[in-house]
Design a protein around this motif. Structure first.
Motif, PDB file in Angstrom:
ATOM      1  N   LEU A 196       0.852  -1.197   0.000  1.00 17.88           N
ATOM      2  CA  LEU A 196       0.000   0.000   0.000  1.00 17.88           C
ATOM      3  C   LEU A 196       0.884   1.241   0.000  1.00 17.88           C
ATOM      4  CD1 LEU A 196      -2.594  -1.178   2.689  1.00 17.88           C
ATOM      5  CD2 LEU A 196      -2.344  -1.863   0.285  1.00 17.88           C
ATOM      6  N   CYS A 197       0.829   2.013  -1.082  1.00 19.10           N
ATOM      7  CA  CYS A 197       1.718   3.155  -1.281  1.00 19.10           C
ATOM      8  C   CYS A 197       1.001   4.476  -1.028  1.00 19.10           C
ATOM      9  CB  CYS A 197       2.264   3.159  -2.708  1.00 19.10           C
ATOM     10  SG  CYS A 197       3.127   1.656  -3.176  1.00 19.10           S
ATOM     11  N   LEU A 198       1.790   5.561  -1.040  1.00 21.56           N
ATOM     12  CA  LEU A 198       1.213   6.896  -0.952  1.00 21.56           C
ATOM     13  C   LEU A 198       0.495   7.258  -2.246  1.00 21.56           C
ATOM     14  CD1 LEU A 198       3.400   7.000   1.397  1.00 21.56           C
ATOM     15  CD2 LEU A 198       3.513   9.443   0.930  1.00 21.56           C
ATOM     16  N   GLY A 199       1.097   6.892  -3.387  1.00 20.67           N
ATOM     17  CA  GLY A 199       0.463   7.175  -4.671  1.00 20.67           C
ATOM     18  C   GLY A 199       0.611   8.606  -5.143  1.00 20.67           C
ATOM     19  N   GLU A 230      -3.262   7.722   8.322  1.00 14.90           N
ATOM     20  CA  GLU A 230      -4.283   7.095   9.164  1.00 14.90           C
ATOM     21  C   GLU A 230      -5.174   6.160   8.359  1.00 14.90           C
ATOM     22  OE1 GLU A 230      -5.786   9.774  12.579  1.00 14.90           O
ATOM     23  OE2 GLU A 230      -5.108  11.180  11.051  1.00 14.90           O
ATOM     24  N   ILE A 231      -5.471   6.528   7.114  1.00 12.61           N
ATOM     25  CA  ILE A 231      -6.291   5.654   6.268  1.00 12.61           C
ATOM     26  C   ILE A 231      -5.499   4.406   5.884  1.00 12.61           C
ATOM     27  CG2 ILE A 231      -7.503   5.473   4.060  1.00 12.61           C
ATOM     28  CD1 ILE A 231      -8.072   8.461   4.232  1.00 12.61           C
ATOM     29  N   ARG A 232      -4.222   4.580   5.496  1.00 15.47           N
ATOM     30  CA  ARG A 232      -3.385   3.411   5.180  1.00 15.47           C
ATOM     31  C   ARG A 232      -3.216   2.518   6.395  1.00 15.47           C
ATOM     32  NH1 ARG A 232       1.532   4.427   4.444  1.00 15.47           N
ATOM     33  NH2 ARG A 232       1.471   6.695   4.628  1.00 15.47           N
ATOM     34  N   GLY A 239      -5.864  -5.984   7.391  1.00 14.60           N
ATOM     35  CA  GLY A 239      -5.257  -7.079   6.646  1.00 14.60           C
ATOM     36  C   GLY A 239      -5.203  -6.909   5.147  1.00 14.60           C
ATOM     37  N   VAL A 240      -5.353  -5.666   4.670  1.00 13.50           N
ATOM     38  CA  VAL A 240      -5.341  -5.440   3.222  1.00 13.50           C
ATOM     39  C   VAL A 240      -3.964  -5.666   2.626  1.00 13.50           C
ATOM     40  CG1 VAL A 240      -5.720  -3.720   1.402  1.00 13.50           C
ATOM     41  CG2 VAL A 240      -7.275  -3.824   3.369  1.00 13.50           C
ATOM     42  N   GLY A 241      -2.908  -5.223   3.322  1.00 12.69           N
ATOM     43  CA  GLY A 241      -1.575  -5.381   2.772  1.00 12.69           C
ATOM     44  C   GLY A 241      -0.494  -4.866   3.698  1.00 12.69           C
ATOM     45  N   ILE A 242       0.692  -4.643   3.106  1.00 11.96           N
ATOM     46  CA  ILE A 242       1.862  -4.151   3.830  1.00 11.96           C
ATOM     47  C   ILE A 242       2.068  -2.683   3.483  1.00 11.96           C
ATOM     48  CG2 ILE A 242       4.384  -4.330   4.011  1.00 11.96           C
ATOM     49  CD1 ILE A 242       4.150  -7.295   3.463  1.00 11.96           C
ATOM     50  N   SER A 243       2.493  -1.888   4.457  1.00 13.29           N
ATOM     51  CA  SER A 243       2.786  -0.476   4.166  1.00 13.29           C
ATOM     52  C   SER A 243       3.881   0.032   5.090  1.00 13.29           C
ATOM     53  CB  SER A 243       1.534   0.394   4.298  1.00 13.29           C
ATOM     54  OG  SER A 243       1.749   1.661   3.703  1.00 13.29           O
TER      55      SER A 243
END
Length: 303
Positions: A196-199, A230-232, A239-243
């Motif tokens: 999960l990135c900043l984008g 906070e959203i990430r 459990g959506v992903g790694i960040s």
């Protein structure tokens, strides 16, 4: 020029400095609460009194004449001296008071600074504090800010710098995500995970790692990108992903077990890490509210 003729020109000189710094009559007018025509008349009065053309104007641009450059430098010195006079008066006050304009990054403000700032204004009720929250670079002079707080290893040159804390980046995932997808043991493994990135830009999808003398850059991909920590963080907890997060944004969740640190032995590169630094302009007289505020933050961070 005698004093009686000079004194009325002081305000025109101050307006002249503002016009040069903003590069616009309309911006100066908005800043000072005047009309553009009033600002123009002030410049004309100054030029007439000095019998010199200070600004060369066209319909599209404006620039200083040779004489204007010298006059601007001296008028700017006059403005700085005026600010020092005010600072000298405020520095001698036994009771902390006055206005205080502070700028800081969004996540740091929301998750770390706000409790400290609210406690500060409760402790010093005669200080009127304005907080400007922004992740882009803040120019303390052009943006009229007294104190900038940022996370960096390269403090802004020419400003006093006071270190408040240290901040590193931490890579995290939820226990449920690790149970389902496995724990990465090397940065190469990250490419196989939902990252999960900043984008904000393409470089956000390249994650840099270092360990001793080893350096690795990994192109990552993921199902979700958002430039809000906070959203990430909520996505990672679910459990959506790694960040990757600044330590201040994730430490309490690691301590509670809601997330686990990934690749502990590797240093993660990126923005929002380094020293947490408070900076303000150098001056012989530092206003009491600035000194008190920075000292207050130092004490709170060290507590």
């Amino acid at each position: 020029m005698d004093t009686n003729k000079l004194i009325p020109l002081l305000s025109e000189m101050a307006i002249f400095v503002n016009v040069v710094e903003s590069g616009s009559f309309s911006k100066t007018a908005k800043k000072l609460g005047l009309s553009p025509s009033s600002v123009s008349r002030s410049i004309t009065r100054l030029e007439n009194a000095l019998e010199e053309k200070l600004l060369e104007r066209t319909t599209r641009q404006m620039r200083l004449s040779t004489t204007g450059q010298e006059v601007y430098s001296l008028c700017n010195d006059m403005m700085n001296s005026a600010k020092m006079a005010v600072s000298a008066a405020q520095a001698d006050k036994s009771e902390v008071s006055g206005s205080l304009r502070v700028a800081a990054p969004k996540a740091l403000s929301r998750q770390v600074l706000m409790p400290m700032i609210l406690d500060f204004i409760e402790t010093y009720p005669n200080v009127a504090l304005q907080l400007k929250v922004a992740d882009h670079y803040i120019d303390p002079i052009g943006d009229e800010v007294d104190v900038i707080i940022h996370i960096t290893d390269k403090p802004t040159e020419g400003l006093i710098a006071r270190t408040l804390d240290e901040c590193r980046l931490i890579m995290c995932a939820s226990p449920s995500y690790i149970e389902q997808h496995g724990m990465p043991i090397h940065p190469d493994d990250i490419a196989q995970h939902n990252c999960l990135c900043l984008g904000e830009n393409p470089r956000d999808r390249v994650w840099d790692f270092s360990h001793n003398l080893k350096k690795v850059s990994i192109n990552v991909s993921g199902s979700f990108a958002v430039n809000h920590s906070e959203i990430r963080r909520e996505a990672v907890i679910r459990g959506v992903g790694i960040s990757v997060f600044p330590e201040f944004a994730i430490r309490s969740y690691i301590d509670s077990g809601e997330v686990v640190e990934v690749l502990k032995d590797w240093h993660v590169g990126g923005n929002y890490q380094g020293k947490v630094i408070a900076q303000y302009a150098q001056s012989k007289f530092i206003p009491g509210q600035i000194k008190t505020f920075v000292e207050y933050l130092q004490q709170r961070f060290q507590a």
